[in-house]
Design a protein around this motif. Structure first.
Motif, PDB file in Angstrom:
ATOM      1  N   VAL A  98       0.849  -1.196   0.000  1.00  0.00           N
ATOM      2  CA  VAL A  98       0.000   0.000   0.000  1.00  0.00           C
ATOM      3  C   VAL A  98       0.881   1.241   0.000  1.00  0.00           C
ATOM      4  O   VAL A  98       1.668   1.452   0.942  1.00  0.00           O
ATOM      5  CB  VAL A  98      -0.935   0.006   1.226  1.00  0.00           C
ATOM      6  CG1 VAL A  98      -1.740   1.305   1.280  1.00  0.00           C
ATOM      7  CG2 VAL A  98      -1.882  -1.190   1.184  1.00  0.00           C
ATOM      8  N   THR A  99       0.745   2.067  -1.035  1.00  0.00           N
ATOM      9  CA  THR A  99       1.535   3.303  -1.058  1.00  0.00           C
ATOM     10  C   THR A  99       1.007   4.320  -0.053  1.00  0.00           C
ATOM     11  O   THR A  99       1.784   4.988   0.617  1.00  0.00           O
ATOM     12  CB  THR A  99       1.544   3.946  -2.461  1.00  0.00           C
ATOM     13  OG1 THR A  99       0.209   4.308  -2.842  1.00  0.00           O
ATOM     14  CG2 THR A  99       2.140   2.987  -3.486  1.00  0.00           C
ATOM     15  N   HIS A 100      -0.337   4.415   0.046  1.00  0.00           N
ATOM     16  CA  HIS A 100      -0.898   5.332   1.032  1.00  0.00           C
ATOM     17  C   HIS A 100      -2.393   5.066   1.224  1.00  0.00           C
ATOM     18  O   HIS A 100      -2.992   4.263   0.535  1.00  0.00           O
ATOM     19  CB  HIS A 100      -0.624   6.787   0.667  1.00  0.00           C
ATOM     20  CG  HIS A 100      -1.254   7.270  -0.605  1.00  0.00           C
ATOM     21  ND1 HIS A 100      -0.808   6.885  -1.844  1.00  0.00           N
ATOM     22  CD2 HIS A 100      -2.296   8.106  -0.827  1.00  0.00           C
ATOM     23  CE1 HIS A 100      -1.535   7.480  -2.778  1.00  0.00           C
ATOM     24  NE2 HIS A 100      -2.454   8.215  -2.185  1.00  0.00           N
ATOM     25  N   LYS A 101      -2.981   5.778   2.155  1.00  0.00           N
ATOM     26  CA  LYS A 101      -4.295   5.474   2.723  1.00  0.00           C
ATOM     27  C   LYS A 101      -5.476   5.817   1.827  1.00  0.00           C
ATOM     28  O   LYS A 101      -6.581   5.340   2.083  1.00  0.00           O
ATOM     29  CB  LYS A 101      -4.451   6.224   4.044  1.00  0.00           C
ATOM     30  CG  LYS A 101      -4.427   7.757   3.863  1.00  0.00           C
ATOM     31  CD  LYS A 101      -4.318   8.481   5.193  1.00  0.00           C
ATOM     32  CE  LYS A 101      -4.160   9.981   5.000  1.00  0.00           C
ATOM     33  NZ  LYS A 101      -3.955  10.685   6.279  1.00  0.00           N
ATOM     34  N   HIS A 102      -5.329   6.632   0.816  1.00  0.00           N
ATOM     35  CA  HIS A 102      -6.469   7.144   0.065  1.00  0.00           C
ATOM     36  C   HIS A 102      -7.243   6.026  -0.634  1.00  0.00           C
ATOM     37  O   HIS A 102      -6.666   5.024  -1.061  1.00  0.00           O
ATOM     38  CB  HIS A 102      -6.018   8.197  -0.951  1.00  0.00           C
ATOM     39  CG  HIS A 102      -5.528   9.455  -0.304  1.00  0.00           C
ATOM     40  ND1 HIS A 102      -4.726  10.363  -0.960  1.00  0.00           N
ATOM     41  CD2 HIS A 102      -5.723   9.962   0.936  1.00  0.00           C
ATOM     42  CE1 HIS A 102      -4.454  11.374  -0.155  1.00  0.00           C
ATOM     43  NE2 HIS A 102      -5.043  11.155   1.005  1.00  0.00           N
ATOM     44  N   GLU A 103      -8.557   6.229  -0.765  1.00  0.00           N
ATOM     45  CA  GLU A 103      -9.440   5.169  -1.243  1.00  0.00           C
ATOM     46  C   GLU A 103      -9.164   4.742  -2.681  1.00  0.00           C
ATOM     47  O   GLU A 103      -9.485   3.613  -3.056  1.00  0.00           O
ATOM     48  CB  GLU A 103     -10.912   5.592  -1.112  1.00  0.00           C
ATOM     49  CG  GLU A 103     -11.470   5.343   0.273  1.00  0.00           C
ATOM     50  CD  GLU A 103     -12.984   5.448   0.321  1.00  0.00           C
ATOM     51  OE1 GLU A 103     -13.600   5.872  -0.678  1.00  0.00           O
ATOM     52  OE2 GLU A 103     -13.553   5.118   1.370  1.00  0.00           O
ATOM     53  N   LYS A 163       7.353  10.427   2.372  1.00  0.00           N
ATOM     54  CA  LYS A 163       6.365  11.296   3.014  1.00  0.00           C
ATOM     55  C   LYS A 163       6.072  12.540   2.183  1.00  0.00           C
ATOM     56  O   LYS A 163       6.928  13.020   1.458  1.00  0.00           O
ATOM     57  CB  LYS A 163       6.861  11.707   4.396  1.00  0.00           C
ATOM     58  CG  LYS A 163       7.066  10.561   5.355  1.00  0.00           C
ATOM     59  CD  LYS A 163       7.595  11.060   6.695  1.00  0.00           C
ATOM     60  CE  LYS A 163       7.813   9.903   7.673  1.00  0.00           C
ATOM     61  NZ  LYS A 163       8.318  10.382   8.973  1.00  0.00           N
ATOM     62  N   GLY A 164       4.868  13.039   2.324  1.00  0.00           N
ATOM     63  CA  GLY A 164       4.496  14.281   1.660  1.00  0.00           C
ATOM     64  C   GLY A 164       3.065  14.289   1.203  1.00  0.00           C
ATOM     65  O   GLY A 164       2.223  14.999   1.744  1.00  0.00           O
ATOM     66  N   HIS A 165       2.760  13.492   0.172  1.00  0.00           N
ATOM     67  CA  HIS A 165       1.377  13.400  -0.299  1.00  0.00           C
ATOM     68  C   HIS A 165       0.480  13.007   0.868  1.00  0.00           C
ATOM     69  O   HIS A 165      -0.582  13.591   1.086  1.00  0.00           O
ATOM     70  CB  HIS A 165       1.282  12.396  -1.435  1.00  0.00           C
ATOM     71  CG  HIS A 165      -0.100  12.244  -1.989  1.00  0.00           C
ATOM     72  ND1 HIS A 165      -0.784  13.292  -2.584  1.00  0.00           N
ATOM     73  CD2 HIS A 165      -0.932  11.178  -2.040  1.00  0.00           C
ATOM     74  CE1 HIS A 165      -1.977  12.871  -2.972  1.00  0.00           C
ATOM     75  NE2 HIS A 165      -2.092  11.594  -2.647  1.00  0.00           N
ATOM     76  N   THR A 166       0.897  12.003   1.627  1.00  0.00           N
ATOM     77  CA  THR A 166       0.367  11.738   2.963  1.00  0.00           C
ATOM     78  C   THR A 166       1.564  11.589   3.892  1.00  0.00           C
ATOM     79  O   THR A 166       2.693  11.403   3.445  1.00  0.00           O
ATOM     80  CB  THR A 166      -0.495  10.459   3.023  1.00  0.00           C
ATOM     81  OG1 THR A 166       0.344   9.317   2.789  1.00  0.00           O
ATOM     82  CG2 THR A 166      -1.610  10.498   1.993  1.00  0.00           C
TER      83      THR A 166
END
Length: 316
Positions: A98-103, A163-166
């Motif tokens: 998972v790169t990040h939390k967004h749906e 880090k950054g986008h999230t």
């Protein structure tokens, strides 16, 4: 090793002002680039590894208007169907990175009961991910080229803090036949931003996003890198051509296609994280009762997931 794109949406667009103006205004802010949605699959021969899992199947299609900053495009297939079109069943998937939390990156985690889910500790906390199949990545495998830390997933596949986008965002790098395939979730929204050294407006932590972009550019300068983005067709075009990124030669520009008009449903979709606002449900957790049209939300209302404002939502 075989790396493929899981193609989900096509024929979208994004404004230059959205994609490149995170640190200040840019020229021609209404200029349009192409947009799409795809995630990626790594088949090592012994494991099937997914990088992100798209939007939830039930997410309505966006309907762009003159205020739309990024339009993901029209749906090709839902995630599981797109995976099956590549010849894989959900039961074959062994790992999900998972790169990040967004749906739009985590929407179908639910569809892979046999997979271990690798996600940074920060994002795991943000998503309330728990269970024996959740691996909370701590990046303890040491430095990796221009990155101070890494997590080795299998031979030739690394997860890097970005880090950054999230605040818990990650990058995946897969090494194959002398090339480095950088599979990322929104380090940039379009390759032109990477070439021009510009940040998007959609970052939770702009200073961290700048540091990450600097590391990415330094990595590409030193290593032959195929840059595989989530939200531009260049992501899969680069992959299929095994085209390495050049910091001195701009990506070839292709104009977006015209968007066909559609009837709206009353729902709205966050263009940053994919969260759907459904008037029938409202947002009771933040004082918005069921039955509240999007147009009647307070001006200071923000996306419950990524905390961006109403202006980041598109009609659906």
């Amino acid at each position: 090793m075989k790396i493929q794109a899981v193609k989900l949406y096509k024929d979208g667009f994004m404004l230059r002002g959205f994609a490149l103006s995170g640190e200040g205004a840019v020229n021609d802010p209404d200029f349009r680039y192409r947009s799409s949605v795809q995630n990626f699959l790594i088949d090592t021969g012994s494991e099937v590894i997914l990088v992100d899992t798209g939007l939830p199947k039930e997410t309505p299609d966006m309907i762009p208007d003159d205020k739309t900053q990024i339009y993901l495009g029209s749906r090709i297939l839902d995630y599981v169907s797109a995976l099956k079109a590549l010849g894989y069943a959900p039961e074959q998937v062994t790992k999900i990175l998972v790169t990040h939390k967004h749906e739009d990156h985590t929407g179908e985690l639910r569809s892979f009961p046999n997979a271990k889910i690798y996600v940074s500790e920060t994002e795991a906390d943000a998503m309330n991910l728990t269970g024996e199949n959740v691996v909370r990545v701590k990046f303890e495998s040491g430095p990796y080229h221009t990155f101070d830390a890494s997590e080795k997933i299998v031979d030739g596949v690394y997860m890097l803090p970005a880090k950054g986008h999230t605040t818990g965002n990650s990058i995946i790098v897969a090494e194959d036949e002398g090339l480095f395939f950088m599979l990322h979730g929104d380090i940039t929204y379009t390759d032109e931003a990477l070439f021009e050294n510009k940040l998007s407006v959609a970052n939770e932590d702009m200073p961290a996003a700048r540091e990450t972009l600097n590391r990415v550019r330094a990595f590409i300068e030193k290593n032959p890198t195929v840059y595989c983005s989530t939200h531009t067709p260049l992501g899969y075009e680069n992959l299929e051509a095994r085209q390495t990124f050049s910091l001195t030669e701009a990506p070839k520009y292709v104009a977006p296609v015209e968007v066909e008009a559609k009837e709206a449903t009353g729902k709205y979709v966050c263009s940053v994280c994919g969260k759907v606002y459904d008037p029938a449900e409202g947002d009771p957790e933040h004082g918005i009762p069921a039955g509240t049209p999007f147009e009647e939300l307070p001006d200071d209302w923000k996306c419950p997931r990524c905390k961006n404002g109403k202006e980041k939502f598109n009609r659906a």
